[in-house]
Design an enzyme around this catalytic site. Sequence first.
Site, PDB file in Angstrom:
ATOM      1  N   ASP A 229       0.763  -1.180   0.051  1.00 47.04           N
ATOM      2  CA  ASP A 229      -0.080  -0.012  -0.138  1.00 47.04           C
ATOM      3  C   ASP A 229       0.873   1.117  -0.046  1.00 47.04           C
ATOM      4  O   ASP A 229       2.161   1.039   0.350  1.00 47.04           O
ATOM      5  CB  ASP A 229      -0.897  -0.073   1.192  1.00 47.04           C
ATOM      6  CG  ASP A 229      -1.934   0.873   1.068  1.00 47.04           C
ATOM      7  OD1 ASP A 229      -2.024   1.706   0.035  1.00 47.04           O
ATOM      8  OD2 ASP A 229      -3.200   0.835   1.825  1.00 47.04           O
TER       9      ASP A 229
HETATM   10  C1  BGC Z   1      -4.990   3.310  -0.001  1.00 46.01           C
HETATM   11  C2  BGC Z   1      -5.112   2.388  -1.001  1.00 46.01           C
HETATM   12  C3  BGC Z   1      -4.749   3.310  -2.562  1.00 46.01           C
HETATM   13  C4  BGC Z   1      -3.285   3.861  -2.318  1.00 46.01           C
HETATM   14  C5  BGC Z   1      -3.134   4.845  -3.582  1.00 46.01           C
HETATM   15  C6  BGC Z   1      -3.746   4.210   0.088  1.00 46.01           C
HETATM   16  O1  BGC Z   1      -3.836   5.267   1.033  1.00 46.01           O
HETATM   17  O2  BGC Z   1      -4.996   2.876   1.106  1.00 46.01           O
HETATM   18  O3  BGC Z   1      -6.291   1.766  -1.052  1.00 46.01           O
HETATM   19  O4  BGC Z   1      -4.675   2.458  -3.478  1.00 46.01           O
HETATM   20  O5  BGC Z   1      -3.437   4.959  -0.956  1.00 46.01           O
HETATM   21  O6  BGC Z   1      -3.668   5.832  -3.681  1.00 46.01           O
END
Ligand code: BGC
Length: 745
Positions: A229
């Site tokens: 993530d």
């Molecule tokens: C989220 C993800 C997301 C990523 C990119 C993170 O804060 O938890 O679900 O895909 O950011 O934006």
Amino acid sequence: MNPSPGPDLDGLTLREKVELGSGADFWSTKAIGGVPSLVLTDGPHGVRRQTGPSDHLGIAESRPATCFPPAVGLAQSWDPDLVERVGTALGREARALGVDVLLGPGVNIKRDPRGGRNFEYYSEDPHLTGALAGAWVSGIQSTGVGASLKHLAANNAEHDRMRSSSNIDPRTLREIYLRAFQKVVRTSAPWTVMCSYNRINGVYASENHWLLTTVLRHEWGFDGVVVSDWGAVQDRAAAVAAGLDLVMPGDGGASDAALAAEVENDAGQIQNVHTAAVRVAALAEKARRAPGGETAYDVETHHALAREAAARCVVLLKNDDRTLPLSPGGSLAVIGAFAQTPRYQGGGSSHVNPTRVDVPLEEIRALAGSGTVSFAPGFCIDGEQDPTALREEAVATAAAAETAVLFLGLDARQESEGFDRTDIELPAEQLDLLAAVARVQPRVVVVLSHGGVLRLAPVADLAPAVVDGALLGQAAGGAIADVLFGRVNPSGRLGETVPVRLQDTPAYLSFPGENSQVYYGEGLHVGYRWYDAREMEVTFPFGHGLSYTDFTYSGLELSQGPEGITARVTVTNTGDRAGREVVQFYVAKPDSAVTRPSRELKGFTSLTLDPGRSRQVQVLLPREDLAYWEVRGDRWVVEDGEYRVWAGASSRDLRATATVVVEGDRLRLPLTLDSTLGEVMADPRAAELLAKHFAVPEAADGSEETMGIDMARMMASIPLRRLVSFGQGDLASIEALIAHLNQEE
Ligand code: BGC
């Protein structure tokens, strides 16, 4: 397990291989040697392609894209075919916008209705989640765009999400929180899996070898790329050792230099870096080989699909006296700020810049025919106008019409990624408005927009008709109008239970945890599993949803085979219009040796029937889904014996039931000195041998009972090694007996 074949990386230096394992910038990977760069972006319900400033919170601009219903809405369709079509459309848009991997679907289980990101997840149930998310992945990947199954694992709250530890017992982890991931990996082979921010039983997901390698790759057979993530990695070397392939976003190369220096003398880590680089290269190759051609998509066609999908996701919660559908031509008062400024998606990384937005009020006017449609906002979303004046105007508008349709719900500021809610209430001002309108107008229809579950008892008490739109994407307005006027006969079903009150919910006392520790004390009993086990009243049960017609079920038949249980049931449309019925199959193992929920969803299907018509549906309840996780053997076990199956219209509206005998798996756990007499006696042959070796006290009359007490039960909890304390042999002879028993087949 070997990764999929990709470009030959032999010519690359260690440093270059390390560089392949981290982003070039916020959304792309590096082009190194023959390996092309990849673009990964959010997701999931629309493409958030940022070409200027970038962020993971949905703040900066992104290119326009169709905003399909977010998972909370999409799940209410209970329709894998539709979800697959949405996935395919998303894939086309991703390709048109130069995106190789779309960051979704999110399959975390909705443990608590306060979870801030529940709108981005499907359900409280792993079976429903896995079936729908698998279809989404198949759809998108059919276009040559990869999915990123997220967030592995147990990211069930936003509070402290970058540090907190989800502390979960192994059965619950396997049966509830990992099951949908397992299903999607096995059925749909996502190109990537995204690890979560949080820790699982103390270990960060990004550094969790057990999760990312033992379970994900070795047990489930995943051969794609594990991506972090955004910002989930704090120790890159530990992450590489655990099986993480790609760290996102890029940090300008700082961690590449550090990692290359750290691992240069460590053969094991050099191999891990190589393996990760090979996987990233194979992913890039897959994307490069994606079918060429279509670089544009038809905005209108996708908007039409968004409307069709949204309409299928609407749940008719209540419809007393057939208040709905509305007949065109009457006088209608539309009330509520959301009728003019619809709430249709959630806040945070999934935020899509829609190609257009249907306004419910305009769509209602378009379908109202010669009828009159008046409007009053009733409340204001930013709280900057006098609520009393707004309410009085709305009450007068409602009183003057034949029917009032009230658009109520939560505003974007009340729920979002990044924080959890502290209650499940509609704003008091909206409930006051509803009460005031209901005093002057008996025909009240409430339309709800919200990402997380709301306490609906006060709404259900006051309004004869309630329509739940959850979040329906950019075509919500048109879809709601279609349902209100009966152009679409509603068939959506709840993916979550609506409890009577927050205090009734399973994790009420342990959500969201404290000091970065969350104890999942309710165990397996999440969502309806909890309310059913405790026989609690709920406002609307899991799986509930009405139609403008009625259905009956008859003749449930079950048969057992190597694949699982096949269930067949006949459904009849007994009403006066065509409609779609979602048929749900719940399963219980009544005499299970382990704790089990009262019943669990194990299959569902849907069918559309004209009035008066009947059809038999058939669903396979897969054998693997009947299994529980046996902690003593670290494996799935299908128990032997009778299973009860219900066919129903919700978890509480069970229409037909039958039982079937299933031949179970052989489970033979080795006996040890700590095995109890009860455990030995459970096997009749072992019991016989044990009795031969040791004197079992007999009652005076020779029966197995003394003073009305069952001796076998009294002694069942005595571990074998303690027999010595009671003068029953010595350790050596007991050990010899155990060895003998363990050898017996
Ligand atoms: C989220 C993800 C997301 C990523 C990119 C993170 O804060 O938890 O679900 O895909 O950011 O934006």
